[in-house]
Write a protein that holds these residues in place. Structure first.
Motif, PDB file in Angstrom:
ATOM      1  N   ASP A  28       0.845  -1.209   0.000  1.00  0.00           N
ATOM      2  CA  ASP A  28       0.000   0.000   0.000  1.00  0.00           C
ATOM      3  C   ASP A  28       0.876   1.253   0.000  1.00  0.00           C
ATOM      4  O   ASP A  28       0.603   2.215  -0.710  1.00  0.00           O
ATOM      5  CB  ASP A  28      -0.886   0.034   1.259  1.00  0.00           C
ATOM      6  CG  ASP A  28      -2.125  -0.843   1.118  1.00  0.00           C
ATOM      7  OD1 ASP A  28      -2.406  -1.295  -0.012  1.00  0.00           O
ATOM      8  OD2 ASP A  28      -2.804  -1.074   2.134  1.00  0.00           O
ATOM      9  N   THR A  66      -0.861  -5.207  -8.952  1.00  0.00           N
ATOM     10  CA  THR A  66      -1.450  -4.285  -9.932  1.00  0.00           C
ATOM     11  C   THR A  66      -1.644  -4.969 -11.284  1.00  0.00           C
ATOM     12  O   THR A  66      -2.013  -4.316 -12.260  1.00  0.00           O
ATOM     13  CB  THR A  66      -0.547  -3.048 -10.127  1.00  0.00           C
ATOM     14  OG1 THR A  66       0.705  -3.493 -10.680  1.00  0.00           O
ATOM     15  CG2 THR A  66      -0.299  -2.318  -8.816  1.00  0.00           C
ATOM     16  N   GLU A  89      -5.611  -3.654  -1.081  1.00  0.00           N
ATOM     17  CA  GLU A  89      -6.724  -3.019  -1.808  1.00  0.00           C
ATOM     18  C   GLU A  89      -6.198  -1.972  -2.782  1.00  0.00           C
ATOM     19  O   GLU A  89      -6.721  -1.810  -3.888  1.00  0.00           O
ATOM     20  CB  GLU A  89      -7.701  -2.408  -0.787  1.00  0.00           C
ATOM     21  CG  GLU A  89      -8.976  -1.863  -1.389  1.00  0.00           C
ATOM     22  CD  GLU A  89      -9.699  -2.816  -2.350  1.00  0.00           C
ATOM     23  OE1 GLU A  89      -9.752  -2.489  -3.560  1.00  0.00           O
ATOM     24  OE2 GLU A  89     -10.199  -3.863  -1.919  1.00  0.00           O
ATOM     25  N   ARG A  90      -5.132  -1.293  -2.411  1.00  0.00           N
ATOM     26  CA  ARG A  90      -4.608  -0.234  -3.293  1.00  0.00           C
ATOM     27  C   ARG A  90      -4.001  -0.835  -4.570  1.00  0.00           C
ATOM     28  O   ARG A  90      -4.101  -0.255  -5.649  1.00  0.00           O
ATOM     29  CB  ARG A  90      -3.556   0.600  -2.555  1.00  0.00           C
ATOM     30  CG  ARG A  90      -4.175   1.418  -1.436  1.00  0.00           C
ATOM     31  CD  ARG A  90      -3.213   2.462  -0.925  1.00  0.00           C
ATOM     32  NE  ARG A  90      -3.118   3.597  -1.822  1.00  0.00           N
ATOM     33  CZ  ARG A  90      -2.227   4.571  -1.703  1.00  0.00           C
ATOM     34  NH1 ARG A  90      -1.344   4.536  -0.728  1.00  0.00           N
ATOM     35  NH2 ARG A  90      -2.194   5.572  -2.546  1.00  0.00           N
ATOM     36  N   ALA A  93      -6.893  -1.763  -6.760  1.00  0.00           N
ATOM     37  CA  ALA A  93      -7.550  -0.586  -7.351  1.00  0.00           C
ATOM     38  C   ALA A  93      -6.816  -0.168  -8.631  1.00  0.00           C
ATOM     39  O   ALA A  93      -7.431   0.193  -9.635  1.00  0.00           O
ATOM     40  CB  ALA A  93      -7.572   0.555  -6.338  1.00  0.00           C
ATOM     41  N   GLN A  94      -5.493  -0.252  -8.594  1.00  0.00           N
ATOM     42  CA  GLN A  94      -4.698   0.103  -9.785  1.00  0.00           C
ATOM     43  C   GLN A  94      -4.964  -0.883 -10.930  1.00  0.00           C
ATOM     44  O   GLN A  94      -5.057  -0.502 -12.090  1.00  0.00           O
ATOM     45  CB  GLN A  94      -3.215   0.118  -9.410  1.00  0.00           C
ATOM     46  CG  GLN A  94      -2.359   0.686 -10.508  1.00  0.00           C
ATOM     47  CD  GLN A  94      -1.255   1.570  -9.927  1.00  0.00           C
ATOM     48  OE1 GLN A  94      -1.442   2.273  -8.938  1.00  0.00           O
ATOM     49  NE2 GLN A  94      -0.097   1.517 -10.540  1.00  0.00           N
ATOM     50  N   ARG A  96      -7.689  -2.605 -11.375  1.00  0.00           N
ATOM     51  CA  ARG A  96      -9.051  -2.333 -11.862  1.00  0.00           C
ATOM     52  C   ARG A  96      -9.035  -1.151 -12.839  1.00  0.00           C
ATOM     53  O   ARG A  96      -9.701  -1.153 -13.851  1.00  0.00           O
ATOM     54  CB  ARG A  96      -9.929  -1.986 -10.651  1.00  0.00           C
ATOM     55  CG  ARG A  96     -11.236  -2.755 -10.622  1.00  0.00           C
ATOM     56  CD  ARG A  96     -12.019  -2.460  -9.358  1.00  0.00           C
ATOM     57  NE  ARG A  96     -11.930  -3.521  -8.376  1.00  0.00           N
ATOM     58  CZ  ARG A  96     -11.453  -3.398  -7.154  1.00  0.00           C
ATOM     59  NH1 ARG A  96     -10.975  -2.254  -6.730  1.00  0.00           N
ATOM     60  NH2 ARG A  96     -11.420  -4.430  -6.330  1.00  0.00           N
ATOM     61  N   LYS A  97      -8.209  -0.145 -12.507  1.00  0.00           N
ATOM     62  CA  LYS A  97      -8.130   1.048 -13.357  1.00  0.00           C
ATOM     63  C   LYS A  97      -7.589   0.674 -14.748  1.00  0.00           C
ATOM     64  O   LYS A  97      -8.041   1.160 -15.767  1.00  0.00           O
ATOM     65  CB  LYS A  97      -7.189   2.061 -12.693  1.00  0.00           C
ATOM     66  CG  LYS A  97      -7.688   3.488 -12.756  1.00  0.00           C
ATOM     67  CD  LYS A  97      -6.677   4.486 -12.237  1.00  0.00           C
ATOM     68  CE  LYS A  97      -6.528   4.493 -10.733  1.00  0.00           C
ATOM     69  NZ  LYS A  97      -5.408   5.338 -10.277  1.00  0.00           N
ATOM     70  N   CYS A 108      -9.996  -9.004  -2.474  1.00  0.00           N
ATOM     71  CA  CYS A 108      -9.004  -8.568  -1.496  1.00  0.00           C
ATOM     72  C   CYS A 108      -9.049  -9.566  -0.336  1.00  0.00           C
ATOM     73  O   CYS A 108      -9.949  -9.498   0.513  1.00  0.00           O
ATOM     74  CB  CYS A 108      -9.316  -7.146  -1.021  1.00  0.00           C
ATOM     75  SG  CYS A 108      -7.966  -6.491  -0.035  1.00  0.00           S
TER      76      CYS A 108
END
Ligand SMILES: C[S@@+](CC[C@H](N)C(=O)[O-])C[C@H]1O[C@@H](n2cnc3c(N)ncnc32)[C@H](O)[C@@H]1O
Length: 232
Positions: A28, A66, A89-90, A93-94, A96-97, A108
């Protein structure tokens, strides 16, 4: 003593007072520089993607982060159905982007405890995630990997290996010393590299019941990162 051992000794000495970080906390905190840092593995990511069978439809990625290996895998298989598991989670998120338009289910969770199911996937991959864990933890996970693969499915692992038994033992010894010093319980995951030797890693995978377990190889000038393949 060989060069790898002496280099590890020196690095352990230089970092001996650094506090341990939890696994998710480590990633993270480094999300902004992570992909740049991992760019050195580009050829390994491509290699992993190339090794997957042409008929691939469903894939599980353990410790997907990622999705750097997925960048290459999805370029080859754009319609692939992917389940990715990661503690951070971070990092997810990347991913997913980058690949929100793809058939991704991102979870997660801890892959040791998450239910991977039975005969769901054509392939399971793990890239640079498992080198923090003991043989006992890995054996438990490889049994789950074997179970969740379809008959004939493939497991690909690309990860650090210890180049000698002495290196494996030294890293585990130091990890325990730092845990005790920092008062961190055994069940808490920390980011500290404790790779097994190639022989130990292969032995752990073999215990899960795969029909073939083999070293695919190393890339030139990198004897520390092994590509391993197991077939159900
Ligand atoms: C070095 S990164 C590799 C990520 C990705 N595979 C890549 O090569 O870019 C290791 C990843 O494994 C994840 N990880 C480590 N232990 C895990 C566990 N027990 N369950 C789920 N994810 C885990 C970390 O959160 C991290 O994102």
């Amino acid at each position: 003593m060989d060069k790898d051992y002496l280099e590890l000794k020196q690095w352990l000495e230089e970092t001996k007072d650094e506090p341990l970080e939890t696994m998710a906390g480590f990633f993270d905190a480094r999300i902004d520089s992570y992909e740049e840092h991992m760019a050195r593995w580009k050829a390994h990511y491509q290699w992993m993607a190339d090794l997957l069978p042409t008929s691939l439809e469903t894939l599980l990625d353990l410790g997907c982060g990622t999705g750097l290996e997925l960048d290459y895998i999805l370029a080859r298989f754009p319609h692939l159905v992917v389940v990715g598991i990661d503690l951070s989670e971070r990092m997810l998120a990347q991913l997913r982007k980058k690949h929100g338009d793809k058939k991704l289910s991102l979870v997660c969770a801890d892959y040791f405890t998450y239910d991977l199911g039975q005969e769901r996937f054509d392939a399971v991959v793990s890239f640079q995630s498992l080198h923090h864990y003991t043989a006992a933890k890995k054996e438990e996970l490889f049994r789950k990997v074997h179970r969740c693969l379809k008959p004939g499915g493939v497991y690909l692992e690309c990860d650090y290996i210890a180049t000698s038994q002495a290196i494996e033992e030294l890293a585990f010894f130091e990890a325990q010393r730092r845990r005790r010093r920092d008062g961190i319980k055994d069940e808490v995951f920390v980011h500290f590299d404790t790779p097994l030797t190639l022989e130990h890693e292969l032995a752990c995978i073999r215990k899960a019941g795969f029909t073939v377990v083999e070293l695919v190889g190393f890339l030139p000038k990198d004897q520390h990162t092994a590509m391993i393949r197991a077939m159900k």
